[in-house]
Structures are given as structure tokens and as C-alpha cells.
Write an enzyme that holds these catalytic residues in place. Structure first.
Site, mmCIF file in Angstrom:
data_model
loop_
_atom_site.group_PDB
_atom_site.id
_atom_site.type_symbol
_atom_site.label_atom_id
_atom_site.label_comp_id
_atom_site.label_asym_id
_atom_site.label_seq_id
_atom_site.Cartn_x
_atom_site.Cartn_y
_atom_site.Cartn_z
ATOM 1 N N GLY A 12 -0.310 -4.082 -6.289
ATOM 2 C CA GLY A 12 -1.213 -2.936 -6.055
ATOM 3 C C GLY A 12 -0.995 -1.648 -6.768
ATOM 4 O O GLY A 12 -0.105 -1.600 -7.715
ATOM 5 N N GLY A 17 0.482 2.375 -6.472
ATOM 6 C CA GLY A 17 1.384 3.192 -5.895
ATOM 7 C C GLY A 17 2.701 3.128 -6.476
ATOM 8 O O GLY A 17 3.039 2.444 -7.440
ATOM 9 N N ILE A 70 5.517 2.073 -5.105
ATOM 10 C CA ILE A 70 6.377 0.981 -4.819
ATOM 11 C C ILE A 70 5.960 -0.155 -5.914
ATOM 12 O O ILE A 70 6.801 -0.779 -6.686
ATOM 13 C CB ILE A 70 6.330 0.539 -3.443
ATOM 14 C CG1 ILE A 70 7.162 1.504 -2.641
ATOM 15 C CG2 ILE A 70 6.953 -0.853 -3.323
ATOM 16 C CD1 ILE A 70 7.006 1.154 -1.057
ATOM 17 N N GLU A 108 -5.812 -8.993 -7.990
ATOM 18 C CA GLU A 108 -7.056 -8.314 -7.841
ATOM 19 C C GLU A 108 -7.469 -7.234 -8.595
ATOM 20 O O GLU A 108 -8.536 -6.933 -9.110
ATOM 21 C CB GLU A 108 -7.063 -7.703 -6.302
ATOM 22 C CG GLU A 108 -8.179 -6.992 -5.865
ATOM 23 C CD GLU A 108 -7.948 -6.388 -4.252
ATOM 24 O OE1 GLU A 108 -7.609 -7.429 -3.428
ATOM 25 O OE2 GLU A 108 -7.819 -5.187 -3.976
ATOM 26 N N GLY A 125 -8.021 -6.974 -0.399
ATOM 27 C CA GLY A 125 -7.466 -8.228 -0.792
ATOM 28 C C GLY A 125 -6.068 -8.706 -0.354
ATOM 29 O O GLY A 125 -5.730 -9.485 -0.457
#
Length: 434
Positions: free
Chosen positions: A217, A219, A221, A240, A338
Site C-alpha cells: 500500500g 505509506g 511502512i 491494487e 482492497g
């Protein structure tokens, strides 16, 4: 046919296109850099003059500062309805002048086809090629479904949009009107990988084998995980969202997509958003396939790749393992997106793993993100039955298939030390620890 003549006949100003929109219309846009801020501004100008009422605009992950997110006087005239909220939509929903549709991202195209008719679809595209086609550039997502259901299609033709050769296309014959412009694409501010994110990234990377297929995703992290994966080999991408860290993994050789079971030698995504570097990399690149989200995010497709790894975030997790990733109590933040699609797809994959990762505390260590019970009103994103691994800077807790007492023990062990005694006390009081 003379596509250029047809193109010229359909050229309009933003005001001319906005003038065609009528009361009670439902308009659609897709995600992030595929949205049309110039045309939306022209519509907002009409709404402020009381020339429009009850026009709804469906959006997902807004990244432009569009008027109907900031001006609540447009509510009832030009109103946002979000499939997933960015910053502006979040503000509108919490302010009571925007709306939101709960969904799994994979289901959005099917819901559009089943439930909605769009009076117009608005999208930003790259310039037309000699065959009369425009690339939808950075998005595929649910655009094909919206184009099927839209009575009219309006384009912002932006010469700074990349041409995605393995992405959605639209032909000039399908277009009602178009606006030409040259405007930089929205970019996400670079994230700073702090010590906590770096620690979490390392803990996850240790559990990812060479030849795995990854989903990351946005960010600090996920970026930290990407940085920690640069020493791996033969990784694949099925995700995604295509991010900067993925470009880095491809360019350093850690990702080559050679071990994937489907779409071998291609990175698969449904939209791209990040820095200009992503857009430049996407341009004319056959190694990136932008495909519809009902395919890309289908758990039955995701799991076809062995050793599928999903990495997502959370705002808080309770001792059952219930994950809230989209609200702070009753305050709306984003949406399911997602996350569940990839949690399920990874867990169904041969050798796959799903990680939900976050720092253990918020507000300078005054709030634990691992809680005895979720904050009242918190929206559950990933259920206790789906969750696999939870990760903080203090370690990794495997929960899938484990009894409640062991889940609680493992979660308390990776909570911030300042909160472990309190969590243990609450767990014993509730009969969770036995």
C-alpha cells in the site's frame, strides 16, 4: 476515417462542457490522477450561480482539492459520493455534506453495472494516437464499467499523462466532448521512513521468501518493506496500487516477475499514484498491466500466484484480531478498499501470507493501537476470521486459526510495553486469557 477531424469537432472549453450538465445528473470519475479537476471547477462555478441542483459525482481516492470537498454551500447542488475517501471526501463526509458507499473495491464494477446509470463519465487521458485511441493513463479500476453505463463521456486530454500501453483505452468515436490542457499530475508527498517503520519493514521482509509475489500500500511502512526487499530475488508484483517502492524494486532487479503463475514478466495493478517517477516509468511500458479491479482484486485471481504476500495498514486492532482501518471511532477516514481482497487472496495462495502492520501507539505513545475492545463506533475492515499476521515494531503475531486466548497473548506481546499490563488485566477480566 479522419480521426483528427472528429477530434477537432469535439473540442470544447471547460465552460462549454459544464454547460451540458443538467439537474439530477449522476456523474462518474475514477481514481486519483484519472480525475478531472478543471471540468469539476467549471461545474462548481455553475453550482455557485444556482444553475445546478441535485448533481452527484461518484469518486474514489480524491487527490485534487476540488470545490465540492471544501465548500459545503454546494451540498445539494454538486455533491460528492465516494467509493473510497481521500482527504477532501473525508472532510465532506464528516462535515455532513458528502456521502460514501461501503464496498469491497473488487465489487465496485459489478455494483456499477447492476445499480447505477451515469449521465456522464469524466476522465483524464493521454493524447490521442493515430488510430483514434486515448489511454486512460494511470487508471483502469472501474473505468470500463463506468464507460459501459455512461450516456456521455467527457475527457481532459492532458499531454502530461503517461500512455499506458497495457491499460484501458477509449476511442474518439465514444467521446461526447473533450478539453485540451497541459497540467502536472498530482503527486504524493514523499514519506519519511522513521525508525519504527524501518523496524516493522525488516520484520516483514524476514518472512518473505525469494520468488514471492507482493502487494504493497501507501505509506512509510510499505515503503520500508520495499526498501528491505531490495536484497530479495525473483519477486513479482500483483497489486491494487502501483507505488514508488515498486519502481525501485524493479529497477534494482529484486522484481522480475519471473516466478509468477499468471501474467509472468508483467507487474499487474489497477491504478498508479505517487511521484512523477511512477508516471514516467508507466509511459509506453509494456511491463506494467493496468487491468480492471474486479479482476485484479478478485481473491480467486490473487491466489493463483504462489507465495502471495499482502501488506496493509490498520488504525487499531482488538484482542479478537478485528482490524479497523477506515475510521477513528465514528469519524470516517477512508473505506475498506482492497484490504480484505488481498488478505483473502494471500491466505488462499499456496505459501501466501497476509500482514496487517502499524506502529504500536499513537499521539506520542499515549494511545495503544492494540486495544481490549475497538473504540466505540469503529468500523471493522478485516474480520477476526480473515486476519493472518499482525505486526508492530515489537514483533509479529500470527493469529489465523488460533484460539482467542492465544491471539490475545500474542497481541499483548507485540503491544507497546506501557500498555501490556492494562491489556492483560482487561483480557483476564473478560475471560479471554484462560
Amino acid at each position: 476515417m479522419n480521426y483528427r477531424a472528429e477530434y477537432e469537432a469535439k473540442r470544447m472549453s471547460a465552460e462549454q462542457i459544464a454547460a451540458q450538465v443538467q439537474n439530477d445528473w449522476v456523474l462518474g470519475m475514477d481514481s486519483s490522477a484519472g480525475q478531472t479537476p478543471v471540468l469539476m471547477r467549471a461545474l462548481a462555478d455553475r453550482a455557485r450561480k444556482n444553475e445546478l441542483k441535485n448533481v452527484k459525482v461518484h469518486t474514489l481516492l480524491d487527490v485534487y482539492p476540488m470545490d465540492f470537498f471544501a465548500d459545503n454551500s454546494l451540498f445539494g447542488k454538486l455533491t460528492d459520493v465516494a467509493w473510497f475517501s481521500g482527504g477532501g471526501s473525508r472532510r465532506a463526509v464528516n462535515g455532513g455534506y458528502g456521502d460514501v458507499i461501503p464496498n469491497y473495491y473488487r465489487d465496485v464494477p459489478g455494483l456499477i453495472r447492476e445499480l447505477y446509470d451515469y449521465d456522464a463519465f469524466f476522465v483524464s487521458v493521454s493524447p490521442m494516437d493515430r488510430h483514434g485511441y486515448f489511454s486512460l493513463a494511470t487508471v483502469c479500476s472501474y473505468s470500463p464499467a463506468m464507460m459501459e453505463k455512461a450516456r456521455r463521456i467527457y475527457l481532459e486530454v492532458n499531454d502530461q499523462q503517461p500512455r499506458a500501453v497495457c491499460g484501458a483505452q477509449i476511442h474518439i468515436s465514444q467521446v461526447t466532448g473533450l478539453l485540451e490542457l497541459s497540467q502536472p499530475l498530482p503527486v504524493m508527498p514523499p514519506t519519511k521512513i522513521d525508525a519504527v517503520s524501518e523496524q516493522i519493514g525488516g520484520l516483514i521482509a524476514e518472512r518473505i521468501d525469494d520468488g514471492s509475489c507482493i502487494q504493497l500500500g501507501i505509506g512509510a511502512i510499505p515503503d520500508a518493506v520495499g526498501a528491505a526487499l531490495k536484497q530479495k530475488h525473483d519477486l513479482g508484483i500483483h497489486t491494487e496500487l502501483f507505488t514508488d517502492s515498486m519502481v525501485e524494486l524493479i529497477e534494482c532487479g529484486a522484481v522480475n516477475n519471473s516466478k509468477k503463475q499468471i501474467h509472468r514478466f508483467q507487474s499487474v495493478t489497477t491504478f498508479a499514484y505517487g511521484s512523477q517517477r511512477i508516471y514516467d516509468y508507466l509511459d509506453d511500458n509494456p511491463g506494467i498491466a493496468l487491468l480492471p479491479v474486479d479482476y485484479v482484486n478478485d481473491p480467486n485471481v490473487i491466489c493463483k500466484n504462489d507465495r502471495m504476500i499482502s501488506i496493509n495498514a490498520a488504525l487499531e486492532v482488538d484482542l479478537w484480531g478485528q482490524v479497523c482501518a477506515e475510521s477513528v471511532g465514528t469519524r470516517h477516514m477512508s473505506g475498506t478498499g482492497g484490504q480484505v481482497d488481498y488478505v483473502r487472496g494471500a491466505c488462499q495462495s499456496k505459501g501466501g501470507k497476509s500482514f496487517i502492520a502499524f506502529s504500536s501507539t499513537a499521539k506520542n505513545d499515549t494511545i495503544s493501537k492494540i486495544k481490549s475492545t475497538l473504540t466505540p463506533g469503529a468500523v471493522i475492515t478485516t474480520s477476526k476470521n480473515d486476519v493472518d499476521y499482525i505486526v508492530t515494531e515489537y514483533g509479529v503475531a500470527h493469529l489465523r486459526g488460533e484460539p482467542l486466548s492465544k491471539r490475545a497473548e500474542r497481541l499483548i506481546a507485540i503491544a507497546h510495553p506501557n500498555f501490556r499490563d492494562e491489556l492483560r488485566f482487561e483480557a483476564k477480566k473478560r475471560g479471554i486469557l484462560i
